[in-house]
Design an enzyme around this catalytic site. Structure first.
Site, PDB file in Angstrom:
ATOM      1  N   LYS A 160      -0.339  52.411  41.370  1.00  0.00           N
ATOM      2  CA  LYS A 160      -0.215  51.301  40.725  1.00  0.00           C
ATOM      3  C   LYS A 160      -0.953  51.247  39.386  1.00  0.00           C
ATOM      4  O   LYS A 160      -2.861  51.665  39.005  1.00  0.00           O
ATOM      5  CB  LYS A 160      -1.351  50.233  41.093  1.00  0.00           C
ATOM      6  CG  LYS A 160      -1.605  49.077  40.092  1.00  0.00           C
ATOM      7  CD  LYS A 160      -2.423  48.435  40.557  1.00  0.00           C
ATOM      8  CE  LYS A 160      -2.667  47.329  39.320  1.00  0.00           C
ATOM      9  NZ  LYS A 160      -2.061  47.434  37.959  1.00  0.00           N
ATOM     10  N   GLU A 205     -22.354  49.549  30.580  1.00  0.00           N
ATOM     11  CA  GLU A 205     -21.643  50.441  30.716  1.00  0.00           C
ATOM     12  C   GLU A 205     -20.652  49.709  29.229  1.00  0.00           C
ATOM     13  O   GLU A 205     -20.032  48.104  29.977  1.00  0.00           O
ATOM     14  CB  GLU A 205     -20.627  50.826  31.760  1.00  0.00           C
ATOM     15  CG  GLU A 205     -19.477  51.790  30.791  1.00  0.00           C
ATOM     16  CD  GLU A 205     -18.397  51.710  32.378  1.00  0.00           C
ATOM     17  OE1 GLU A 205     -17.843  50.603  32.967  1.00  0.00           O
ATOM     18  OE2 GLU A 205     -17.960  53.073  32.548  1.00  0.00           O
ATOM     19  N   CYS A 263     -15.755  56.607  30.927  1.00  0.00           N
ATOM     20  CA  CYS A 263     -16.478  56.941  32.055  1.00  0.00           C
ATOM     21  C   CYS A 263     -17.812  57.437  32.311  1.00  0.00           C
ATOM     22  O   CYS A 263     -18.708  57.001  32.699  1.00  0.00           O
ATOM     23  CB  CYS A 263     -16.285  56.928  33.973  1.00  0.00           C
ATOM     24  SG  CYS A 263     -15.559  58.458  33.650  1.00  0.00           S
ATOM     25  N   GLU A 294     -14.116  55.806  41.980  1.00  0.00           N
ATOM     26  CA  GLU A 294     -14.777  56.779  40.533  1.00  0.00           C
ATOM     27  C   GLU A 294     -14.905  55.952  40.278  1.00  0.00           C
ATOM     28  O   GLU A 294     -14.235  55.523  39.531  1.00  0.00           O
ATOM     29  CB  GLU A 294     -13.064  58.203  40.172  1.00  0.00           C
ATOM     30  CG  GLU A 294     -13.048  58.330  40.644  1.00  0.00           C
ATOM     31  CD  GLU A 294     -14.316  59.882  41.462  1.00  0.00           C
ATOM     32  OE1 GLU A 294     -14.774  59.873  40.505  1.00  0.00           O
ATOM     33  OE2 GLU A 294     -13.573  60.390  42.726  1.00  0.00           O
TER      34      GLU A 294
HETATM   35  P1  NAD Z   1     -10.486  47.826  35.702  1.00  0.00           P
HETATM   36  O1  NAD Z   1     -11.739  47.862  37.176  1.00  0.00           O
HETATM   37  O2  NAD Z   1     -10.737  46.428  34.809  1.00  0.00           O
HETATM   38  O3  NAD Z   1      -9.376  48.247  36.527  1.00  0.00           O
HETATM   39  C1  NAD Z   1      -8.653  49.787  37.591  1.00  0.00           C
HETATM   40  C2  NAD Z   1      -7.595  49.364  37.374  1.00  0.00           C
HETATM   41  O4  NAD Z   1      -8.076  48.126  39.035  1.00  0.00           O
HETATM   42  C3  NAD Z   1      -6.497  48.280  36.719  1.00  0.00           C
HETATM   43  O5  NAD Z   1      -5.469  48.983  37.475  1.00  0.00           O
HETATM   44  C4  NAD Z   1      -6.138  47.443  37.326  1.00  0.00           C
HETATM   45  O6  NAD Z   1      -5.481  46.196  37.232  1.00  0.00           O
HETATM   46  C5  NAD Z   1      -6.796  47.141  39.113  1.00  0.00           C
HETATM   47  N1  NAD Z   1      -7.334  46.291  39.343  1.00  0.00           N
HETATM   48  C6  NAD Z   1      -8.314  45.222  38.517  1.00  0.00           C
HETATM   49  N2  NAD Z   1      -8.083  43.677  39.308  1.00  0.00           N
HETATM   50  C7  NAD Z   1      -7.998  44.247  40.927  1.00  0.00           C
HETATM   51  C8  NAD Z   1      -8.436  43.840  41.745  1.00  0.00           C
HETATM   52  N3  NAD Z   1      -8.462  42.321  41.992  1.00  0.00           N
HETATM   53  N4  NAD Z   1      -7.515  44.399  43.019  1.00  0.00           N
HETATM   54  C9  NAD Z   1      -7.106  45.742  42.619  1.00  0.00           C
HETATM   55  N5  NAD Z   1      -6.715  46.426  41.878  1.00  0.00           N
HETATM   56  C10 NAD Z   1      -6.869  45.390  40.500  1.00  0.00           C
HETATM   57  O7  NAD Z   1     -11.425  49.065  35.058  1.00  0.00           O
HETATM   58  P2  NAD Z   1     -10.196  49.469  33.210  1.00  0.00           P
HETATM   59  O8  NAD Z   1     -10.793  48.203  32.738  1.00  0.00           O
HETATM   60  O9  NAD Z   1      -8.868  49.326  34.146  1.00  0.00           O
HETATM   61  O10 NAD Z   1     -11.064  50.823  33.615  1.00  0.00           O
HETATM   62  C11 NAD Z   1     -12.387  51.303  33.173  1.00  0.00           C
HETATM   63  C12 NAD Z   1     -13.357  51.727  34.439  1.00  0.00           C
HETATM   64  O11 NAD Z   1     -12.426  52.781  34.866  1.00  0.00           O
HETATM   65  C13 NAD Z   1     -14.098  51.594  33.419  1.00  0.00           C
HETATM   66  O12 NAD Z   1     -15.291  51.580  34.373  1.00  0.00           O
HETATM   67  C14 NAD Z   1     -14.776  53.482  33.831  1.00  0.00           C
HETATM   68  O13 NAD Z   1     -15.703  54.183  33.549  1.00  0.00           O
HETATM   69  C15 NAD Z   1     -14.402  53.402  35.231  1.00  0.00           C
HETATM   70  N6  NAD Z   1     -13.604  55.465  35.250  1.00  0.00           N
HETATM   71  C16 NAD Z   1     -14.050  55.423  35.807  1.00  0.00           C
HETATM   72  C17 NAD Z   1     -13.049  57.206  36.174  1.00  0.00           C
HETATM   73  C18 NAD Z   1     -14.481  58.339  36.827  1.00  0.00           C
HETATM   74  O14 NAD Z   1     -13.713  59.337  37.169  1.00  0.00           O
HETATM   75  N7  NAD Z   1     -15.482  58.064  37.130  1.00  0.00           N
HETATM   76  C19 NAD Z   1     -12.523  57.415  35.969  1.00  0.00           C
HETATM   77  C20 NAD Z   1     -12.087  56.393  33.998  1.00  0.00           C
HETATM   78  C21 NAD Z   1     -12.388  54.769  34.358  1.00  0.00           C
END
Ligand code: NAD
Length: 506
Positions: A199, A409, A309, A275
């Site tokens: 997804k 963040e 991240c 992650e």
């Molecule tokens: P997000 O948590 O909003 O979304 C991530 C994914 O989760 C998306 O596909 C989204 O559609 C899905 N999602 C959202 N709500 C959900 C729910 N209720 N149930 C299931 N899935 C759901 O994050 P984002 O804005 O897409 O990405 C940014 C974040 O990702 C930042 O916090 C960043 O630090 C983190 N990140 C971490 C790493 C790592 O390796 N540690 C790498 C890249 C990004």
């Protein structure tokens, strides 16, 4: 099966990229059981180019019905054994071809990520795609190197341990490195024999849809890799609550990571690895090579528009060099990062992913001002880039670690300087955070570097560098930054389960 040759993408000019963008007609339907199909209820949602604010495409908006179909297809494929029981070397050949196809389609895949989330093509070609390919190759190469064990038992028994695939794995990924994050997870999940429902984030669906077709073109059986596009609350939640999904591998925010754990608890106790985000410190001590430290600190702050991240968004600078550091950091930022058209290979900083995120980042800048930090540069939307979701590279000095901009963040091109008295003070400030993804230290004293590396609570520690890693090195965090490890051999253990077999010989 012959492998197509990579296109000479490094030679493409801005005009070449723009011409290709104008001709683009991406696949927008979801991919289930080896075929593209519309959402069960026909729903779509718009995806917007954040560099221009113009609609790019209408993408299939999945719902629980689509998730059910994708999971059923994945389960059928898993049970058939066509992939899960495929001879390891044959599975390796498919994964190697898959990696080769991603490499050969670098231009097309880069264009999709660039147009959908604003990432400059130069970075995609120079970093994201090679990194994704390297990770797929690493996972492929590991397939027949990971062994079980024969245990030391008494002579009247024979005991062995095997690592088996989990079954159906849901992979939920963010938008900041759409293709790369997907490949970091697809590599070990597929290589260890699982079926997958991927997804992508709603802001960046298109490269994932293309990846799924490439996997089948490489010889991956139908139903092994499915992609359901749509919103987190709809598709992601249905996947994480699904009773026939054995694991969720998640990359995204800590807030959603917490929900994933909750969904697992409410459904079938599926495995969960997370992650999540960070607020990573870059410690700059007075005895360091200051020019090298500044250059890396700038990259650590503003690469990928700060939408990283592991962005090193807290610069902990020893008081004795504070002013010299800020002066050099300002000049270096001006030399390296200016917002521009992401379709120009010379552009180093694109727009943020969308208008909502741009407003969120600007709100943090306002909060920083209000709480008393000094704005050293940036802080505005650049005036010359029209309706794009841009924010200037921004630096705050006179920051206290208790301020909002030092604790939360921001996930944009905003970084903070916090003055520290010495390394002990730096360690205390570095660890005074809910997160624990990455940390770095700049010093010429190897003992100080080691002391810091041992004392800092972070999953990745860099000494006299930043953002260095490769497919073999573990990637993941401590504390609220998560509990999984991407890349590296350890990732395989997250997509397999251990079976213990005891045979009575008496
Ligand atoms: P997000 O948590 O909003 O979304 C991530 C994914 O989760 C998306 O596909 C989204 O559609 C899905 N999602 C959202 N709500 C959900 C729910 N209720 N149930 C299931 N899935 C759901 O994050 P984002 O804005 O897409 O990405 C940014 C974040 O990702 C930042 O916090 C960043 O630090 C983190 N990140 C971490 C790493 C790592 O390796 N540690 C790498 C890249 C990004």
């Amino acid at each position: 099966m012959s492998q197509p040759q990579p296109e000479p993408v490094e030679a493409w000019s801005a005009a070449d990229w723009r011409a290709r963008a104008a001709r683009l007609s991406p696949e927008t339907r979801m991919f289930i059981d080896g075929a593209y199909r519309a959402a069960a209820d026909g729903a779509v949602f718009p995806t917007i180019n954040p560099a221009t604010g113009t609609p790019l495409a209408e993408v299939a908006r999945g719902s629980r019905a689509d998730v059910d179909q994708a999971v059923a297809a994945a389960r059928r494929a898993f049970r058939s054994g066509a992939w899960s029981r495929m001879a390891p070397r044959k599975r390796m050949e498919v994964m190697q071809r898959f990696a080769g196809l991603v490499e050969a389609h670098a231009g097309e895949l880069a264009l999709l990520d660039c147009l959908e989330m604003g990432k400059p093509v130069g970075g995609l070609i120079g970093f994201d795609i090679p990194c994704a390919v390297a990770n797929l190759r690493f996972s492929a190469e590991a397939i027949d190197k990971i062994e079980g064990a024969v245990t030391s038992t008494a002579q009247d028994a024979f005991h062995f341990v095997v690592h088996e695939p989990l079954g159906v794995v849901g992979l939920i990924v963010p938008w900041n490195y759409p293709l790369m994050m997907a490949c970091w997870k697809l590599g070990p999940a597929l290589a260890s024999g699982n079926s997958v429902v991927l997804k992508p984030a709603e802001q960046s669906s298109l490269s994932a849809l293309r990846l799924a077709r490439l996997f089948c073109d490489a010889g991956g059986p139908d139903g092994v890799l499915n992609v359901v596009t749509g919103f987190g609350e709809e598709v992601g939640k249905a996947l994480a609550l699904h009773a026939d999904v054995d694991k969720i591998g998640f990359t995204g925010s800590g807030a959603v990571g917490g929900l994933i754990m909750e969904y697992a608890g409410r459904s079938n106790l599926k495995h969960v690895t997370l992650e999540c985000g960070g607020k990573s410190p870059q410690v700059i001590l007075a005895d360091c090579d200051l020019d090298a430290a500044v250059r890396n600190a700038v990259i650590g702050s503003y690469a990928n528009q700060g939408e990283v991240c592991a962005a090193g968004s807290r610069l902990l600078v020893e008081e004795a060099i504070h002013d010299a550091f800020v002066e050099k950091f300002t000049a270096q930022t001006q030399a390296m990062y200016a917002p521009g058209d992401p379709l120009d290979p010379a552009t180093s900083m694109g727009p943020l992913v969308d208008g909502g995120h741009q407003r969120r980042v600007l709100d943090f800048i306002e909060t920083g001002r209000r709480e008393g930090a000094a704005l050293a540069f940036g802080g505005e939307v650049p005036g010359h880039l029209g309706a794009g979701c841009y924010v200037e590279p921004t630096l705050f000095t006179q920051v206290d670690n208790a301020m909002t901009i030092a604790r939360e963040e921001i996930f944009g091109p905003v970084t903070t300087v916090i003055a520290v008295r010495n390394v002990e003070h730096a360690i205390a400030v570095a660890n005074d955070t809910d997160y624990g993804l990455a940390a770095s230290i700049w010093t010429r004293d190897v003992r100080t570097a080691h002391r810091f590396a041992r004392a800092v609570a972070a999953g990745m520690v860099w000494i006299n560098t930043y953002f260095d890693y490769d497919a073999a090195t573990p990637w993941g965090g401590f504390k609220r930054s998560g509990n999984g490890r991407d890349k590296c051999l350890e990732a395989f253990s997250q997509y397999t389960q251990t079976k213990s077999v005891w045979m009575n010989l008496s």
